[in-house]
Design an enzyme around this catalytic site. Sequence first.
Site, short mmCIF file in Angstrom:
data_model
loop_
_atom_site.label_atom_id
_atom_site.label_comp_id
_atom_site.label_asym_id
_atom_site.label_seq_id
_atom_site.Cartn_x
_atom_site.Cartn_y
_atom_site.Cartn_z
N CYS A 1 0.84 -1.20 0.00
CA CYS A 1 0.00 0.00 0.00
C CYS A 1 0.87 1.25 0.00
O CYS A 1 1.98 1.25 0.51
CB CYS A 1 -0.94 0.10 1.20
SG CYS A 1 -1.98 -1.33 1.43
N ARG B 1 3.27 0.38 -5.31
CA ARG B 1 3.17 -0.32 -4.03
C ARG B 1 1.90 -1.15 -3.92
O ARG B 1 1.71 -1.89 -2.95
CB ARG B 1 3.22 0.68 -2.88
CG ARG B 1 4.46 1.53 -2.87
CD ARG B 1 4.45 2.51 -1.73
NE ARG B 1 4.44 1.82 -0.46
CZ ARG B 1 5.52 1.39 0.16
NH1 ARG B 1 6.70 1.59 -0.36
NH2 ARG B 1 5.43 0.77 1.32
N TRP C 1 -2.79 -2.55 -1.64
CA TRP C 1 -2.47 -3.93 -2.03
C TRP C 1 -3.13 -4.79 -0.96
O TRP C 1 -2.76 -4.75 0.22
CB TRP C 1 -0.95 -4.14 -2.05
CG TRP C 1 -0.55 -5.47 -2.59
CD1 TRP C 1 -0.41 -5.82 -3.90
CD2 TRP C 1 -0.22 -6.64 -1.84
NE1 TRP C 1 -0.02 -7.13 -4.01
CE2 TRP C 1 0.10 -7.66 -2.76
CE3 TRP C 1 -0.16 -6.95 -0.48
CZ2 TRP C 1 0.48 -8.95 -2.38
CZ3 TRP C 1 0.21 -8.22 -0.09
CH2 TRP C 1 0.52 -9.21 -1.04
N ASN D 1 -0.92 1.31 6.00
CA ASN D 1 -0.09 0.38 5.22
C ASN D 1 0.52 -0.57 6.24
O ASN D 1 1.22 -0.13 7.15
CB ASN D 1 1.00 1.18 4.49
CG ASN D 1 2.13 0.29 3.98
OD1 ASN D 1 1.89 -0.87 3.64
ND2 ASN D 1 3.32 0.82 3.91
N GLY D 2 0.22 -1.86 6.12
CA GLY D 2 0.76 -2.83 7.08
C GLY D 2 -0.29 -3.85 7.44
O GLY D 2 -1.28 -4.00 6.73
N GLU E 1 16.30 -15.86 -12.77
CA GLU E 1 15.87 -14.47 -12.91
C GLU E 1 15.12 -14.26 -14.24
O GLU E 1 14.10 -13.56 -14.28
CB GLU E 1 17.09 -13.53 -12.78
CG GLU E 1 16.82 -12.05 -12.95
CD GLU E 1 15.77 -11.47 -12.01
OE1 GLU E 1 15.36 -12.11 -11.04
OE2 GLU E 1 15.33 -10.34 -12.29
N LYS F 1 11.24 -13.01 -14.47
CA LYS F 1 10.83 -11.81 -15.22
C LYS F 1 9.67 -12.15 -16.14
O LYS F 1 8.71 -11.40 -16.24
CB LYS F 1 11.98 -11.26 -16.08
CG LYS F 1 13.04 -10.46 -15.41
CD LYS F 1 12.62 -9.13 -14.88
CE LYS F 1 12.13 -9.15 -13.48
NZ LYS F 1 12.88 -9.37 -12.33
N GLU G 1 6.39 -12.84 -14.07
CA GLU G 1 5.90 -11.63 -13.40
C GLU G 1 5.10 -10.73 -14.33
O GLU G 1 4.04 -10.24 -13.95
CB GLU G 1 7.09 -10.79 -12.91
CG GLU G 1 7.66 -11.15 -11.58
CD GLU G 1 8.85 -10.26 -11.22
OE1 GLU G 1 8.88 -9.81 -10.09
OE2 GLU G 1 9.73 -10.01 -12.07
N HIS H 1 15.99 -34.56 -14.20
CA HIS H 1 15.34 -35.11 -13.01
C HIS H 1 13.91 -34.60 -12.88
O HIS H 1 13.41 -34.46 -11.76
CB HIS H 1 16.17 -34.76 -11.77
CG HIS H 1 17.56 -35.31 -11.83
ND1 HIS H 1 17.84 -36.64 -11.71
CD2 HIS H 1 18.75 -34.69 -12.05
CE1 HIS H 1 19.15 -36.84 -11.84
NE2 HIS H 1 19.72 -35.66 -12.06
N LYS I 1 5.76 -3.69 -5.53
CA LYS I 1 7.21 -3.54 -5.56
C LYS I 1 7.83 -3.62 -4.18
O LYS I 1 8.92 -4.12 -4.01
CB LYS I 1 7.55 -2.18 -6.19
CG LYS I 1 9.03 -2.01 -6.35
CD LYS I 1 9.37 -1.30 -7.62
CE LYS I 1 10.84 -1.43 -7.92
NZ LYS I 1 11.20 -2.71 -8.49
C1 G6P Z 1 8.76 -7.90 -4.68
C2 G6P Z 1 9.13 -7.25 -5.98
C3 G6P Z 1 10.38 -7.91 -6.55
C4 G6P Z 1 11.51 -7.85 -5.54
C5 G6P Z 1 11.11 -8.44 -4.20
C6 G6P Z 1 12.13 -8.15 -3.11
O1 G6P Z 1 8.35 -9.20 -4.90
O2 G6P Z 1 8.06 -7.36 -6.90
O3 G6P Z 1 10.77 -7.25 -7.73
O4 G6P Z 1 12.62 -8.53 -6.03
O5 G6P Z 1 9.86 -7.87 -3.77
O6 G6P Z 1 12.17 -6.77 -2.89
P1 G6P Z 1 13.39 -5.96 -2.35
O7 G6P Z 1 12.95 -4.54 -2.35
O8 G6P Z 1 13.66 -6.48 -0.96
O9 G6P Z 1 14.55 -6.21 -3.24
#
Ligand code: G6P
Length: 612
Positions: free
Chosen positions: A2, A27, A73, A99-100, A485, A489, A492, A508, A607
């Site tokens: 949030c 957020r 969120w 937020n929390g 990674e 990507k 996501e 496996h 994020k």
């Molecule tokens: C969320 C974001 C990711 C990020 C992860 C960890 O899932 O969508 O992109 O890698 O959090 O976040 P941080 O700010 O701790 O790197």
Amino acid sequence: MCGIVAYIGPRDAYPLLMKGLHRLEYRGYDSAGVCLLNDDLRVFKCKGKVSDLEDFVAGSDVSGNIGMAHTRWATHGEPNTINAHPHLSQNKTLAIIHNGIIENYTVLRSELKNRGYTFTSDTDTEVLVHLIEDIMINEHVSVEEAVRVALNEVIGAYAIVILAKDFPDKIIAARKGSPMVIGVGKDEFFIASDATPIIEYTNNVVYLNDEEIAIIERDHEIQIRTILNQKQTPYIEKLAMSLGEIEKGGFDHFMLKEIYEQPHSIYDSMRGRLHVDQGIVTLGGIRDWEQKILNAKRIIITACGTSWHAGLVGEYLIEDFARIPVEVEYSSEFRYRNPVLGEDDVVIAISQSGETADTLAAIELAKSKGATVLGICNVVGSSIARATHAGIYTHAGPEIGVASTKAFTAQVAVLTLLGLLLAQKKGTISQTEFQKILIELDRIPAKVQQILELSQKIKDIATIYKDVKNSLYLGRGYNFPVALEGALKLKEISYIHAEGYPAAEMKHGPIALIDELMPVVFIATRRGIYEKVITNIEEVKARKGRIIAIVTEGDETVKALADHWIEIPDTLEALIPLLATIPLQLLSYHIAVMLNRNVDQPRNLAKSVTVE
Ligand code: G6P
């Protein structure tokens, strides 16, 4: 997660709040709401994004120069209009944004229900606003005192802002575990989850600490008290960020802009640290802790998401260069599994936002066991940067796209420098080898630039594969985290199922999935155990899988086996992740755009994950 933003001062609050909310939308974007305080508390809220809220509010009276707004969120309660913030207290004299998570909300909720309170939403937040009202009424105290008493009853995390109908010149804000920054202008104050809504008005800010309450009144200095009622002196800091850094700058999406910024962001993360001519690496932020790290029995890297992938690359780098044992842990697992930890351990927490709740909790656990805790963070002044003993900033600049790109490569760049620094001090690397790596590292930004020029070719490949339902990403050694990674990507932002795997592990399990419909992305650069990867490619080809390969410039062997290939410049094996990640970011980006996905704000993600 949030995002919250609030304002008090001479300006019209509504446009300023909406602009701020757009900046905080990364957020969370399940619902949005705003409250303006004139003679009354006027609340507008709806399901959806900030732009939906703007449509909803159009034509209404949104005058006033004190207000607050929220983008949500969802944690407790569906993402609908009823659960959107702000929430009003029963007698409608208080409004809250939060937020929390209030963890003990069920107990508090049933106590309040017994005392006659009616709940209109399913949120944990509504509990808090009723509780504050209840304390004000029963204990005849001011709103700030009621907030303080209420917060002593709350278990969980919060960044809250409260407006009270009867106090039209006052904002109460408080935080614990969720971020909050207060901008201090001339005759005006701004409150937000991060500095982006504030930067164009002032660069004087106060970061509120955990369990602090700020009382912000028109024409007064900010007052800060702890929830135990101790007075604190506000510490005003200067923001280093600029407005240009948080705008799209001509790109269609923040993600694309951030992918293209990588030659600079990698360079910025190494600037003043990588000294090729002197043959040394310096990391000012951890200088006083170097001996401690060099004597560490073990390094534990803890992180979430993409940062965890950077941590995996860090494991390979530090073990390879400095011969110190490294373990990499998901923060969410580490914090709850009673790990064996002591004074000889060094924990490195990696986080772009510096606010991830699980990583923060892992840090607190490590500190409580006597370990030395270092941070690798992107956001200056963030909670993780402040909670760690020392650290290294990544200097990638603000990252707005929810899917992390430039923060990842900046983290890997910083981990490379750390591995090199430790290796040199420990004597585990010859000066000739060390110098060779420094020279190559220095060339990385230019090589990244070269890869960005392949965007059109990558787009052509994206056109062919955009409609697949599944995909595999395979790599070995340093390229295994790159495969993870790359897969992350794609899932996501395109919502295509993608799995990253160590290439040899494919037999496996995942090999059972391979048929002529399954694209397999191989990171098959010509270093390390390249021949073994070729064997894995042959295995996929024998089962008619479609092969997209990331290959080293000039390679003919893999090209002959692959359906499509993307050539990247050669570099040392340990530095390949800094290059091989880039085409995978672009591949995901182009596929997501072709599928009409919301690239910068993919569904269900946020994020900054400030809830566990
Ligand atoms: C969320 C974001 C990711 C990020 C992860 C960890 O899932 O969508 O992109 O890698 O959090 O976040 P941080 O700010 O701790 O790197």
